[in-house]
Design an enzyme around this catalytic site. Structure first.
Site, PDB file in Angstrom:
ATOM      1  N   ASP A  76      11.687  31.457 -29.415  1.00  0.00           N
ATOM      2  CA  ASP A  76      13.143  31.718 -29.845  1.00  0.00           C
ATOM      3  C   ASP A  76      12.661  31.552 -31.049  1.00  0.00           C
ATOM      4  O   ASP A  76      11.832  30.716 -31.832  1.00  0.00           O
ATOM      5  CB  ASP A  76      13.909  31.004 -29.466  1.00  0.00           C
ATOM      6  CG  ASP A  76      15.855  31.250 -30.616  1.00  0.00           C
ATOM      7  OD1 ASP A  76      16.114  31.781 -30.509  1.00  0.00           O
ATOM      8  OD2 ASP A  76      16.365  30.051 -30.759  1.00  0.00           O
ATOM      9  N   CYS A 106       3.497   1.713   2.443  1.00  0.00           N
ATOM     10  CA  CYS A 106       4.799   1.113   3.130  1.00  0.00           C
ATOM     11  C   CYS A 106       5.711   1.727   1.768  1.00  0.00           C
ATOM     12  O   CYS A 106       6.736   2.176   2.174  1.00  0.00           O
ATOM     13  CB  CYS A 106       4.713  -0.361   1.839  1.00  0.00           C
ATOM     14  SG  CYS A 106       3.468  -1.522   2.881  1.00  0.00           S
ATOM     15  N   ASP A 127      19.823  29.341 -25.670  1.00  0.00           N
ATOM     16  CA  ASP A 127      18.468  29.771 -25.063  1.00  0.00           C
ATOM     17  C   ASP A 127      18.619  28.461 -23.718  1.00  0.00           C
ATOM     18  O   ASP A 127      17.344  28.811 -23.278  1.00  0.00           O
ATOM     19  CB  ASP A 127      17.229  29.046 -26.362  1.00  0.00           C
ATOM     20  CG  ASP A 127      17.128  29.190 -27.474  1.00  0.00           C
ATOM     21  OD1 ASP A 127      17.155  30.965 -27.518  1.00  0.00           O
ATOM     22  OD2 ASP A 127      17.315  28.412 -28.448  1.00  0.00           O
ATOM     23  N   CYS A 162       0.708  -1.230  -0.168  1.00  0.00           N
ATOM     24  CA  CYS A 162      -0.271   0.456  -0.145  1.00  0.00           C
ATOM     25  C   CYS A 162       0.976   1.440   0.073  1.00  0.00           C
ATOM     26  O   CYS A 162       2.014   1.206   0.262  1.00  0.00           O
ATOM     27  CB  CYS A 162      -1.085  -0.103   1.517  1.00  0.00           C
ATOM     28  SG  CYS A 162      -0.094   0.389   3.183  1.00  0.00           S
ATOM     29  N   ASP A 204      16.097  25.841 -28.654  1.00  0.00           N
ATOM     30  CA  ASP A 204      16.569  25.234 -29.028  1.00  0.00           C
ATOM     31  C   ASP A 204      18.431  25.291 -29.272  1.00  0.00           C
ATOM     32  O   ASP A 204      19.356  23.962 -29.491  1.00  0.00           O
ATOM     33  CB  ASP A 204      16.026  24.087 -30.455  1.00  0.00           C
ATOM     34  CG  ASP A 204      16.889  25.595 -31.511  1.00  0.00           C
ATOM     35  OD1 ASP A 204      17.197  27.239 -31.818  1.00  0.00           O
ATOM     36  OD2 ASP A 204      17.610  24.910 -32.891  1.00  0.00           O
TER      37      ASP A 204
END
Length: 742
Positions: free
Chosen positions: A429, A16, A632, A13, A628
């Site tokens: 960007d 635990c 950035d 459960c 990318d």
């Protein structure tokens, strides 16, 4: 600092999971630990100088659970382990049901005037005791876990409640049976709880069985990814072609891929060409053409031709292995919304124990019979279910992460999944994100009325030896037009101006105003055309032969295929969209206008992008940054949500929270929509988990009895508890029907 993931067995459960976290926190060398009950894993950050993986494994085992490092728990072993667990529970459930049903018959035969063999009637107590004891042996693991939690960890879990509830009904029945045998009380079937203790175990086993099956399905997406890996590869070593196990392929090996085969590892094509189906990794259904110099991804499927490639990444370094690692780690992370459920789960079992004991004594003090108070006590302990609280968020997160991976959207952690739907501003960007990231020829203007091919041919001759991006664009365009471009006899690049080339003894000029002004060539007649093209954000080159102007070539970094569509879809969601770039204002506005963006932040230095993002956040905005490049990375890290293009730089991908594998900006919308859908499911799960427990426990405590005379039977409480967590997992599994909004 090092990281490790363990597969944990023996958890029953959510309590635990909390107990394991509590027992390991604060130990020397452990920086952080997250235990996920839904995928039965522990994610630990630790200091390698202070503690080893073996030491961590021992700590988990000391807490009463079995730990296996994830790299040793391969897909087949995990599948076998899961099936073994399911089969074990199934056998116990069938066994317990077989012996529980006769007990139910014995407890009810008098009410319905059913027949009963004489030898059973003469030994009723012994038969009931024997049947109940056999059933309790099927639930021996519950008792072990419940007692171990209290003795070893000084804590309680769901199994502790089961142990107390079932144990109380069983022991009471045993004591009452002994009292009957001693002649102190008369025999009464209704006073015995043997069938209650047996059927509780049966219903709990049924719930655990259904839960185990359902939990196994929550990780189907990641299992499918893992199952994509090729098992063998055909390689060339020492001039000999041979088939080897995938684990034997090393970087630098020459690998042969035939039609219909899976590409075994990542690499670069060195011979041949073909179309490769990359849909299992990128989600893109159209086969991608591969030729010499193309990169190939392990686990993708070769369609028609055959080719050879050189292995560049193998084992855990391949794209597929990295995706699996990211998704697995993300599935184990915790969303902020889970914190409330975790806090409640930590106190839940002790609170239920207190409520159970309180109601027991309250009813006794109120003058109710002992058997009444005991019934209430057992019902309270049995109906409580922290599992539903513990499973509500992680099961939905696991399924959501898998759906994202299937659609080419890698979500790195649960926090990102939660926050994506809260974003109100998306900042793009420009170069390489909205645009292709490379210039292409957009305009060719004839001045002398000649052929466009002639202008491009002279320009390509002049640029053939140049490595400048503009030169590559001109030469590529000439190649598309299938023009024959001879080598120039001489070539001279003039930085910031252009190039001068000589062919057949004649001079070719290609460059900007500065080059022509220096050469004394009048360009006043074309100045308006130059200014018009430049106002559109284009780079303009003038072409001349024998110092006579032939025409103008304009180049620009054009929009990607779906950029405009993606921007429009984001705006339709009610989000504000901005463009941020280091480029000049004219170019930035041109791209913004073409993509449908009104707000532009131009001429922003790389180091200032993060500051601009911070400024927007100070206005109270929730920012998603999409980029990318290396420049950035700071902005991606600073934004509330960083989204990187999968074909961007490693630095940008590392800094981002979400990675778009397909380089398709429409997936920004998919990420937001998936986040919204996943959060809706999590809230549904949490609502029903809280509603169930906060209404079920009071009803079991008998709050309705004074007004309606209704008292919850412990058997009904057991059924309700068994199906509460199953309903939560099933609701999460329904997410697999998700269709992206694109």
């Amino acid at each position: 600092m090092a990281k490790i993931r363990f597969k944990i067995s023996g958890m029953h459960c959510a309590s635990c999971a909390a107990n394991i976290e509590r027992s390991l926190k604060g130990k020397d060398g452990i920086i952080s630990i997250r235990v996920n009950f839904a995928n039965e894993s522990a994610y630990i950050e630790y200091t390698a100088q202070e503690i080893s993986p073996q030491g961590l494994e021992k700590l988990i085992q000391d807490a009463g659970y079995k730990a296996t490092p994830s790299e040793q728990a391969d897909l087949d072993a995990e599948k076998i382990s899961r099936l073994k667990e399911i089969n074990s529970i199934k056998v116990k459930f069938i066994f317990s049901a077989v012996f529980s049903l006769p007990l139910m018959y014995l407890s009810m035969y008098k009410h319905f005037k059913l027949p009963l063999p004489g030898f059973i009637a003469d030994n009723m107590l012994l038969v009931q005791f024997a049947l109940a004891t056999l059933v309790l042996f099927c639930g021996i693991n519950f008792f072990k876990s419940g007692i171990r939690a209290v003795v070893k960890l000084r804590a309680a879990n769901m199994d502790t409640l089961i142990t107390l509830g079932v144990g109380a009904s069983y022991l009471y029945s045993v004591v009452y049976s002994l009292a009957i045998l001693s002649g102190r009380v008369s025999y009464a079937t209704d006073a015995l709880y043997y069938e209650i203790s047996a059927f509780l175990i049966t219903f709990i086993l049924l719930g655990r069985l259904l839960e185990a099956v359902a939990k196994g399905r929550t990780g189907q997406a990641i299992k499918k990814l893992m199952g994509l890996k090729a098992s063998t590869a055909t390689i060339i070593r020492e001039g000999i072609e041979k088939e080897v196990d995938i684990g034997e392929v090393v970087t630098g090996d020459i690998v042969i891929v035939k039609p219909g085969e899976r590409v075994p590892v990542d690499g670069i094509v060195i011979e041949g060409h073909s179309g490769v189906d990359e849909s299992m990794v990128t989600g893109e259904s159209i086969p991608v053409e591969k030729s010499i110099g193309s990169s190939v991804i392990g686990a993708t499927i070769n369609k028609t031709g055959s080719f050879k490639f050189q292995a560049t990444k193998v084992g855990k370094d391949t794209v597929l292995a990295q995706i699996i690692m990211l998704v697995e780690e993300a599935q184990g992370s915790k969303a902020p919304i889970q914190e409330l459920a975790d806090k409640i789960s930590a106190y839940f079992v002790p609170a239920v124990l207190v409520i159970g004991l309180t109601t027991f004594f309250v009813w006794l003090i109120a003058g109710m019979p002992f058997i009444f108070a005991l019934t209430v006590f057992i019902s309270v302990l049995i109906i409580a279910c922290p599992c539903s609280l513990g499973l509500a968020t992680p099961t939905a997160v696991m399924v959501g992460m898998g759906i994202g991976a299937r659609h080419g959207v890698l979500i790195k952690n649960a926090r990102s999944l939660e926050i994506a739907c809260k974003i109100d501003t998306v900042v793009f960007d420009k170069t390489g994100t909205l645009t292709q990231g490379r210039p292409v020829v957009t305009d060719i203007i004839n001045i002398k009325g000649g052929e466009k091919n002639e202008i491009i041919k002279f320009a390509a001759i002049a640029e053939k030896r140049s490595e400048h991006p503009l030169a590559e664009a001109v030469v590529a365009y000439a190649g598309e037009m299938k023009l024959d471009i001879p080598e120039p006899d001489a070539f001279n690049a003039l930085t910031g101006k252009g190039v001068i080339a000589r062919v057949g003894g004649e001079i070719i000029l290609l460059g900007n105003r500065k080059l022509f002004i220096e050469r004394g060539i009048d360009i006043s007649t074309i100045e308006d055309m130059l200014a018009d093209l430049e106002s559109q954000g284009k780079t303009v080159m003038i072409a001349a032969f024998r110092e006579e102007i032939l025409g103008i070539i304009a180049l620009a970094d054009t929009l990607k295929e779906f950029s405009k569509e993606a921007v429009s879809a984001i705006k339709n969601l009610g989000k504000k969209v901005l463009l941020i770039t280091g480029d000049n204002l004219n170019t930035a506005r041109s791209i913004a206008m073409a993509s449908g963006i009104e707000d532009v932040l131009a001429e922003v230095l790389p180091q200032d992008k993060a500051l601009r993002i911070e400024g927007l956040q100070m206005e109270g905005r929730k920012i998603a940054m999409v980029g990318d490049g290396i420049n950035d990375a700071p902005a991606l890290a600073r934004a509330d949500l960083g989204i990187a293009i999968g074909r961007g730089t490693d630095v940008a991908i590392e800094s981002a929270d979400i990675v778009l594998i397909k380089d398709d900006l429409r997936d920004v919308v998919v990420a937001m929509d998936l986040s919204r859908y996943c959060m809706k499911k999590i809230k549904q799960n949490l609502f029903w988990a809280f509603f169930y427990n906060f209404t079920g426990v009071p009803i079991a405590a008998g709050v309705l009895y004074p007004f309606t005379g209704f008292l919850l039977n412990p058997l009904i409480a057991g059924i309700a508890m068994a199906f509460s967590s199953v309903s939560v997992v099933t609701n999460s599994l329904l997410m697999r029907r998700y269709k992206n909004s694109r």
